[in-house]
Write a protein that holds these residues in place. Sequence first.
Motif, PDB file in Angstrom:
ATOM      1  N   ALA A 134      -2.848  -2.559  -3.360  1.00 47.70           N
ATOM      2  CA  ALA A 134      -2.387  -3.311  -4.532  1.00 47.70           C
ATOM      3  C   ALA A 134      -1.163  -4.136  -4.163  1.00 47.70           C
ATOM      4  CB  ALA A 134      -2.045  -2.370  -5.686  1.00 47.70           C
ATOM      5  N   ASN A 135      -1.054  -5.294  -4.824  1.00 48.79           N
ATOM      6  CA  ASN A 135       0.147  -6.115  -4.692  1.00 48.79           C
ATOM      7  C   ASN A 135       0.296  -6.943  -5.969  1.00 48.79           C
ATOM      8  OD1 ASN A 135      -1.643  -8.301  -4.475  1.00 48.79           O
ATOM      9  ND2 ASN A 135      -1.438  -8.468  -2.254  1.00 48.79           N
ATOM     10  N   ARG A 136       1.122  -7.945  -5.943  1.00 46.96           N
ATOM     11  CA  ARG A 136       1.371  -8.713  -7.157  1.00 46.96           C
ATOM     12  C   ARG A 136       0.191  -9.578  -7.575  1.00 46.96           C
ATOM     13  NH1 ARG A 136       3.962 -14.028  -5.889  1.00 46.96           N
ATOM     14  NH2 ARG A 136       3.852 -14.310  -3.619  1.00 46.96           N
ATOM     15  N   HIS A 137      -0.795  -9.738  -6.693  1.00 50.24           N
ATOM     16  CA  HIS A 137      -1.967 -10.543  -6.993  1.00 50.24           C
ATOM     17  C   HIS A 137      -3.191  -9.716  -7.357  1.00 50.24           C
ATOM     18  CE1 HIS A 137      -0.016 -14.148  -5.384  1.00 50.24           C
ATOM     19  NE2 HIS A 137       0.332 -13.432  -4.334  1.00 50.24           N
ATOM     20  N   ALA A 138      -3.337  -8.527  -6.792  1.00 52.03           N
ATOM     21  CA  ALA A 138      -4.614  -7.844  -6.851  1.00 52.03           C
ATOM     22  C   ALA A 138      -4.487  -6.338  -6.696  1.00 52.03           C
ATOM     23  CB  ALA A 138      -5.529  -8.372  -5.738  1.00 52.03           C
ATOM     24  N   SER A 139      -5.502  -5.630  -7.189  1.00 52.34           N
ATOM     25  CA  SER A 139      -5.676  -4.199  -6.923  1.00 52.34           C
ATOM     26  C   SER A 139      -7.105  -3.994  -6.441  1.00 52.34           C
ATOM     27  CB  SER A 139      -5.444  -3.369  -8.187  1.00 52.34           C
ATOM     28  OG  SER A 139      -4.120  -3.484  -8.650  1.00 52.34           O
ATOM     29  N   ALA A 140      -7.271  -3.138  -5.467  1.00 50.71           N
ATOM     30  CA  ALA A 140      -8.604  -2.888  -4.922  1.00 50.71           C
ATOM     31  C   ALA A 140      -9.458  -2.136  -5.929  1.00 50.71           C
ATOM     32  CB  ALA A 140      -8.493  -2.079  -3.637  1.00 50.71           C
ATOM     33  N   PHE A 141     -10.750  -2.432  -5.934  1.00 50.99           N
ATOM     34  CA  PHE A 141     -11.698  -1.646  -6.709  1.00 50.99           C
ATOM     35  C   PHE A 141     -13.053  -1.736  -6.049  1.00 50.99           C
ATOM     36  CE2 PHE A 141     -11.602  -5.766  -9.079  1.00 50.99           C
ATOM     37  CZ  PHE A 141     -12.926  -6.152  -8.937  1.00 50.99           C
ATOM     38  N   GLY A 142     -14.025  -1.011  -6.594  1.00 50.35           N
ATOM     39  CA  GLY A 142     -15.355  -1.011  -6.002  1.00 50.35           C
ATOM     40  C   GLY A 142     -15.311  -0.460  -4.595  1.00 50.35           C
ATOM     41  N   ALA A 143     -16.121  -1.042  -3.729  1.00 44.61           N
ATOM     42  CA  ALA A 143     -16.211  -0.557  -2.348  1.00 44.61           C
ATOM     43  C   ALA A 143     -14.895  -0.680  -1.606  1.00 44.61           C
ATOM     44  CB  ALA A 143     -17.311  -1.327  -1.612  1.00 44.61           C
ATOM     45  N   MET A 144     -14.051  -1.620  -2.035  1.00 47.89           N
ATOM     46  CA  MET A 144     -12.780  -1.800  -1.346  1.00 47.89           C
ATOM     47  C   MET A 144     -11.857  -0.609  -1.517  1.00 47.89           C
ATOM     48  SD  MET A 144     -11.537  -3.962   0.680  1.00 47.89           S
ATOM     49  CE  MET A 144     -10.021  -3.724   1.594  1.00 47.89           C
ATOM     50  N   THR A 145     -12.044   0.152  -2.592  1.00 45.04           N
ATOM     51  CA  THR A 145     -11.243   1.358  -2.785  1.00 45.04           C
ATOM     52  C   THR A 145     -11.441   2.323  -1.631  1.00 45.04           C
ATOM     53  OG1 THR A 145     -11.461   1.112  -5.183  1.00 45.04           O
ATOM     54  CG2 THR A 145     -10.772   3.251  -4.370  1.00 45.04           C
ATOM     55  N   SER A 146     -12.687   2.500  -1.213  1.00 47.00           N
ATOM     56  CA  SER A 146     -12.975   3.385  -0.090  1.00 47.00           C
ATOM     57  C   SER A 146     -12.357   2.861   1.199  1.00 47.00           C
ATOM     58  CB  SER A 146     -14.494   3.538   0.078  1.00 47.00           C
ATOM     59  OG  SER A 146     -14.802   4.278   1.238  1.00 47.00           O
ATOM     60  N   VAL A 147     -12.383   1.551   1.383  1.00 47.45           N
ATOM     61  CA  VAL A 147     -11.801   0.957   2.586  1.00 47.45           C
ATOM     62  C   VAL A 147     -10.299   1.249   2.660  1.00 47.45           C
ATOM     63  CG1 VAL A 147     -11.330  -1.213   3.781  1.00 47.45           C
ATOM     64  CG2 VAL A 147     -13.547  -0.843   2.701  1.00 47.45           C
ATOM     65  N   ILE A 148      -9.616   1.082   1.541  1.00 44.57           N
ATOM     66  CA  ILE A 148      -8.181   1.367   1.517  1.00 44.57           C
ATOM     67  C   ILE A 148      -7.935   2.858   1.730  1.00 44.57           C
ATOM     68  CG2 ILE A 148      -6.086   1.305   0.114  1.00 44.57           C
ATOM     69  CD1 ILE A 148      -7.000  -1.473   0.954  1.00 44.57           C
ATOM     70  N   ASN A 149      -8.682   3.693   0.994  1.00 43.31           N
ATOM     71  CA  ASN A 149      -8.448   5.140   1.047  1.00 43.31           C
ATOM     72  C   ASN A 149      -8.696   5.719   2.441  1.00 43.31           C
ATOM     73  OD1 ASN A 149      -7.849   5.146  -1.657  1.00 43.31           O
ATOM     74  ND2 ASN A 149      -9.774   6.041  -2.317  1.00 43.31           N
ATOM     75  N   ASN A 150      -9.784   5.306   3.078  1.00 45.14           N
ATOM     76  CA  ASN A 150     -10.211   5.924   4.324  1.00 45.14           C
ATOM     77  C   ASN A 150      -9.815   5.152   5.566  1.00 45.14           C
ATOM     78  OD1 ASN A 150     -11.716   8.104   3.061  1.00 45.14           O
ATOM     79  ND2 ASN A 150     -13.201   6.548   2.468  1.00 45.14           N
ATOM     80  N   SER A 151      -9.318   3.926   5.381  1.00 38.09           N
ATOM     81  CA  SER A 151      -9.190   3.072   6.545  1.00 38.09           C
ATOM     82  C   SER A 151      -7.859   2.354   6.655  1.00 38.09           C
ATOM     83  CB  SER A 151     -10.342   2.062   6.537  1.00 38.09           C
ATOM     84  OG  SER A 151     -10.258   1.200   7.640  1.00 38.09           O
ATOM     85  N   THR A 152      -7.677   1.285   5.893  1.00 38.72           N
ATOM     86  CA  THR A 152      -6.597   0.362   6.225  1.00 38.72           C
ATOM     87  C   THR A 152      -5.200   0.924   6.008  1.00 38.72           C
ATOM     88  OG1 THR A 152      -6.666  -0.702   4.042  1.00 38.72           O
ATOM     89  CG2 THR A 152      -8.036  -1.651   5.770  1.00 38.72           C
TER      90      THR A 152
END
Length: 434
Positions: free
Chosen positions: A260-278
């Motif tokens: 998450a930042n001032r422009h966006a928050s992750a959702f959908g498949a991107m949530t898994s990418v953030i949680n498990n990866s980046t």
Amino acid sequence: MKNMLKGLGAALCVALPFLAQAPAGAATPAGAGAADQALVQRGAYLAQLGDCAACHTAPKGKPFAGGLPMNTPMGRIYVTNITPDAQTGIGGYTEADFARALREGVAKDGHNLYPAMPYPSYAKVNDGDVKALYAFFMHGVAPVQQANRESDIKWPLNMRWPLMFWNMAFLEKGPYRDKPGKDVAWNRGAYLVQGLGHCGSCHTPRGVGFQESALDESGSAFLSGALLDGWFASNLTGEHNTGLGRWSDEDLRTFLKTGANRHASAFGAMTSVINNSTQALNDQDVAAVSKYLKSLPPVGGNGAPAYTYDPQATKVSLDRPANDAGARVYTAYCMHCHGVDGRGFAPMLAPLAGNPNVLAKDASSLINVTLNGTGDLVINGVPSPFPMPGFAAVLDDKQIADVLSFVRAGWNNGAPAVAAAEVAKLRQSTQAGR
């Protein structure tokens, strides 16, 4: 409509020998020397940052044991067991077998893998990183005896041999080579994004053969955004409205680490990418990825002038919600999180004004997240306090179309309206089997 911002995407992999905590399910290699343990740990880092668990671990399943269903244009396939079990996993693979499967899409017994496995990207992974990954999967993962499940693809489309010709046409063999004239950080970022990170697998449009239209920045379609399994993976180029053009280097690095930042928050498949990866990226690699992505020229977009915030017309509409069906829904269900001004409460609650995915021509991600919500972002073990709930059981197709049309027009967003038929189509495809 909490956190209604599709993140940018990429499961980004790393090969430098920085150590990170091994993914859940990792086993300690018995009797390994210090050098071997370091190689296993390095492989664990690569596997984590490559988000291998996201595809090869089913919900409530054992780590890397497969079984996760994956939808393709031909039908549903089930991801395979990549634990070192000798009977049902990859325990019988040599390092050469492993490398061939990873980089050429050919299993030990000679059958071709479906390109849902992003081996066209993994072809760019260098030998040292392949060696580390092999060490991890052989000695750092607990073996699980779980038979692989056959796909639901019907004959004759389930035949594998035609994939040999697909590979001949679309697979570019050979690891990434540094580009002359670019510095170390840029080349590092390019290697991570294009290779084991396989960002293009989601964020690059597909051609008639379901191949990625471009595999690196030399192709104009590379990372320009793509529709995939009911979501529109974001534009990662420098496009000002729908891409990363308004994101600073710090914005991008923050998103990769926290979702998450001032422009966006992750959702959908991107949530898994953030949680498990980046979030596991070390600082050097975060900086390298950001530098590479921020160097990409603008591509795509909605053709509109550069976005500027203007709340006046929307504020008037919200002051008298009875005059607008979408405003009525927004007032009842959305405004307490995203605000009258559309700016939300970043980074906890995503803004809608000027959001790149709100501005995108394709509204699939907005429809999908409104219908189905999203899972928790979990950063350093702490879940986000305000995940986006799903409204499929609360709002009908017209109400969702109305509120999304309101959001896409509001605060000077200027994006196209959403039709109830679009909502109905995604409701049917995403709710099936729930």
